[in-house]
Design a protein around this motif. Structure first.
Motif, PDB file in Angstrom:
ATOM      1  N   GLU A 136       0.677  -0.908   0.011  1.00  0.00           N
ATOM      2  CA  GLU A 136      -0.033   0.240   0.046  1.00  0.00           C
ATOM      3  C   GLU A 136       1.006   1.288   0.070  1.00  0.00           C
ATOM      4  O   GLU A 136       0.730   2.200  -0.725  1.00  0.00           O
ATOM      5  CB  GLU A 136      -0.840  -0.025   1.030  1.00  0.00           C
ATOM      6  CG  GLU A 136      -1.844  -1.225   1.251  1.00  0.00           C
ATOM      7  CD  GLU A 136      -2.748  -1.224   2.379  1.00  0.00           C
ATOM      8  OE1 GLU A 136      -3.737  -1.906   2.519  1.00  0.00           O
ATOM      9  OE2 GLU A 136      -2.236  -0.718   3.464  1.00  0.00           O
ATOM     10  N   MET A 137       1.930   1.108   0.655  1.00  0.00           N
ATOM     11  CA  MET A 137       2.930   2.226   0.773  1.00  0.00           C
ATOM     12  C   MET A 137       3.545   2.553  -0.623  1.00  0.00           C
ATOM     13  O   MET A 137       3.922   3.741  -0.983  1.00  0.00           O
ATOM     14  CB  MET A 137       3.878   2.280   1.943  1.00  0.00           C
ATOM     15  CG  MET A 137       3.304   2.249   3.415  1.00  0.00           C
ATOM     16  SD  MET A 137       4.330   2.358   4.659  1.00  0.00           S
ATOM     17  CE  MET A 137       5.394   0.901   4.252  1.00  0.00           C
ATOM     18  N   TYR A 138       3.881   1.344  -1.153  1.00  0.00           N
ATOM     19  CA  TYR A 138       4.619   1.308  -2.482  1.00  0.00           C
ATOM     20  C   TYR A 138       3.876   1.955  -3.498  1.00  0.00           C
ATOM     21  O   TYR A 138       4.431   2.982  -4.415  1.00  0.00           O
ATOM     22  CB  TYR A 138       4.828   0.070  -2.848  1.00  0.00           C
ATOM     23  CG  TYR A 138       5.923   0.110  -3.682  1.00  0.00           C
ATOM     24  CD1 TYR A 138       7.438  -0.299  -3.522  1.00  0.00           C
ATOM     25  CD2 TYR A 138       5.512  -0.088  -5.162  1.00  0.00           C
ATOM     26  CE1 TYR A 138       8.376  -0.271  -4.659  1.00  0.00           C
ATOM     27  CE2 TYR A 138       6.894  -0.182  -6.437  1.00  0.00           C
ATOM     28  CZ  TYR A 138       8.082  -0.456  -5.917  1.00  0.00           C
ATOM     29  OH  TYR A 138       8.961  -0.509  -6.772  1.00  0.00           O
ATOM     30  N   ALA A 139       2.498   1.879  -3.421  1.00  0.00           N
ATOM     31  CA  ALA A 139       1.461   2.455  -4.350  1.00  0.00           C
ATOM     32  C   ALA A 139       0.894   3.811  -4.081  1.00  0.00           C
ATOM     33  O   ALA A 139       0.304   4.457  -5.071  1.00  0.00           O
ATOM     34  CB  ALA A 139       0.399   1.278  -4.571  1.00  0.00           C
ATOM     35  N   ILE A 140       1.304   4.355  -2.845  1.00  0.00           N
ATOM     36  CA  ILE A 140       0.640   5.469  -2.535  1.00  0.00           C
ATOM     37  C   ILE A 140       1.194   6.769  -3.232  1.00  0.00           C
ATOM     38  O   ILE A 140       2.461   6.811  -3.647  1.00  0.00           O
ATOM     39  CB  ILE A 140       0.616   5.952  -1.052  1.00  0.00           C
ATOM     40  CG1 ILE A 140      -0.395   6.789  -0.542  1.00  0.00           C
ATOM     41  CG2 ILE A 140       2.098   6.517  -0.698  1.00  0.00           C
ATOM     42  CD1 ILE A 140      -1.636   6.043  -0.155  1.00  0.00           C
ATOM     43  N   SER A 184       4.969  -7.607  -6.816  1.00  0.00           N
ATOM     44  CA  SER A 184       5.787  -7.877  -7.789  1.00  0.00           C
ATOM     45  C   SER A 184       5.091  -8.725  -8.726  1.00  0.00           C
ATOM     46  O   SER A 184       5.602  -8.501 -10.092  1.00  0.00           O
ATOM     47  CB  SER A 184       7.005  -8.477  -7.251  1.00  0.00           C
ATOM     48  OG  SER A 184       6.492  -9.827  -6.518  1.00  0.00           O
ATOM     49  N   LYS A 185       4.091  -9.474  -8.723  1.00  0.00           N
ATOM     50  CA  LYS A 185       3.133 -10.240  -9.648  1.00  0.00           C
ATOM     51  C   LYS A 185       2.240  -9.432 -10.434  1.00  0.00           C
ATOM     52  O   LYS A 185       2.185  -9.695 -11.564  1.00  0.00           O
ATOM     53  CB  LYS A 185       2.642 -11.416  -9.076  1.00  0.00           C
ATOM     54  CG  LYS A 185       3.389 -12.465  -8.063  1.00  0.00           C
ATOM     55  CD  LYS A 185       2.883 -13.501  -7.519  1.00  0.00           C
ATOM     56  CE  LYS A 185       3.700 -14.450  -6.672  1.00  0.00           C
ATOM     57  NZ  LYS A 185       3.103 -15.559  -6.036  1.00  0.00           N
ATOM     58  N   THR A 186       1.368  -8.788  -9.937  1.00  0.00           N
ATOM     59  CA  THR A 186       0.227  -7.988 -10.554  1.00  0.00           C
ATOM     60  C   THR A 186       0.364  -6.422 -10.758  1.00  0.00           C
ATOM     61  O   THR A 186      -0.128  -5.862 -11.435  1.00  0.00           O
ATOM     62  CB  THR A 186      -1.072  -8.100  -9.759  1.00  0.00           C
ATOM     63  OG1 THR A 186      -0.845  -7.774  -8.488  1.00  0.00           O
ATOM     64  CG2 THR A 186      -1.062  -9.607  -9.654  1.00  0.00           C
ATOM     65  N   GLY A 187       1.657  -5.794 -10.125  1.00  0.00           N
ATOM     66  CA  GLY A 187       1.953  -4.431 -10.272  1.00  0.00           C
ATOM     67  C   GLY A 187       0.778  -3.766  -9.364  1.00  0.00           C
ATOM     68  O   GLY A 187       0.329  -4.257  -8.220  1.00  0.00           O
TER      69      GLY A 187
END
Length: 198
Positions: A66-70, A90-93
């Motif tokens: 969640e943090m990576y995508a914020i 890492s599998k689905t982006g």
């Protein structure tokens, strides 16, 4: 592997059907409030590349993906909230959150200060709030975390334990269980109860 062998015609039936392996649960560790403070102080003073990520985790309780995508578009400083609507794997982006639910995370004064600093540092850099560090992208953040803790002589935690630390510290401060559940995205009280015991 046996199932693949059956599908490929190398075996008539799976000899392991019905067998299961009991894997012991990993021991959940948390930092005390003092250890968390020491971790952030040392990381900031040494300009550790993971400092903003660790600080963000300890101030929000968000999951790593969640943090990576914020993104900055998810942050509402005026309203004092972060909209958590997606995660990265890492599998689905970029995809929906683990529970497929959206939620909001309150922005504390310390988090607002961190976000303001990050905005100034990264304003032309990226639409993402946090730096996408190589070790984070490759899934090596737990090793980096353990090594840094070991060097400080504090409890050696894994990256995910930052979330556990946030939850236990919120509960220790008397924040109601249902409020903590809403902030961290737990659907069942039994999940949050694990942290209450810690």
């Amino acid at each position: 592997i046996f199932e693949m062998a059956v599908q490929e015609g190398a075996l008539n039936k799976n000899p392991a059907t019905g067998l299961s392996v009991q894997v012991p649960k990993s021991v959940q560790k948390v930092l005390t409030a003092q250890e968390a403070e020491l971790l952030l102080k040392a990381a900031k003073e040494t300009n550790h590349r993971f400092y903003p990520v660790w600080a963000f985790a300890l101030m929000t309780g968000m999951r790593s993906g969640e943090m990576y995508a914020i993104k900055w578009s998810d942050i509402d400083l005026d309203a004092g909230i972060i909209h958590v609507t997606k995660q990265w794997t890492s599998k689905t982006g970029i995809c929906p959150t683990k529970t497929r639910d959206n939620r909001v995370v309150p922005i504390s004064p310390d988090l607002k200060l961190l976000l303001t600093e990050l905005k100034m540092e990264r304003q032309q850099d990226s639409e993402f709030v946090l730096p996408h560090l190589k070790h984070w992208t490759k899934g090596e953040q737990a090793r980096v975390m353990r090594e840094f803790c070991r060097g400080l002589g504090i409890t050696e935690i894994k990256f995910h334990d930052l979330r556990a630390t946030f939850i236990t510290n919120m509960l220790a401060q008397g924040v109601p269980l249902v409020t903590v559940m809403a902030i961290v995205g737990h659907r069942r009280m039994s999940t949050t109860d694990i942290y209450l015991r810690l």
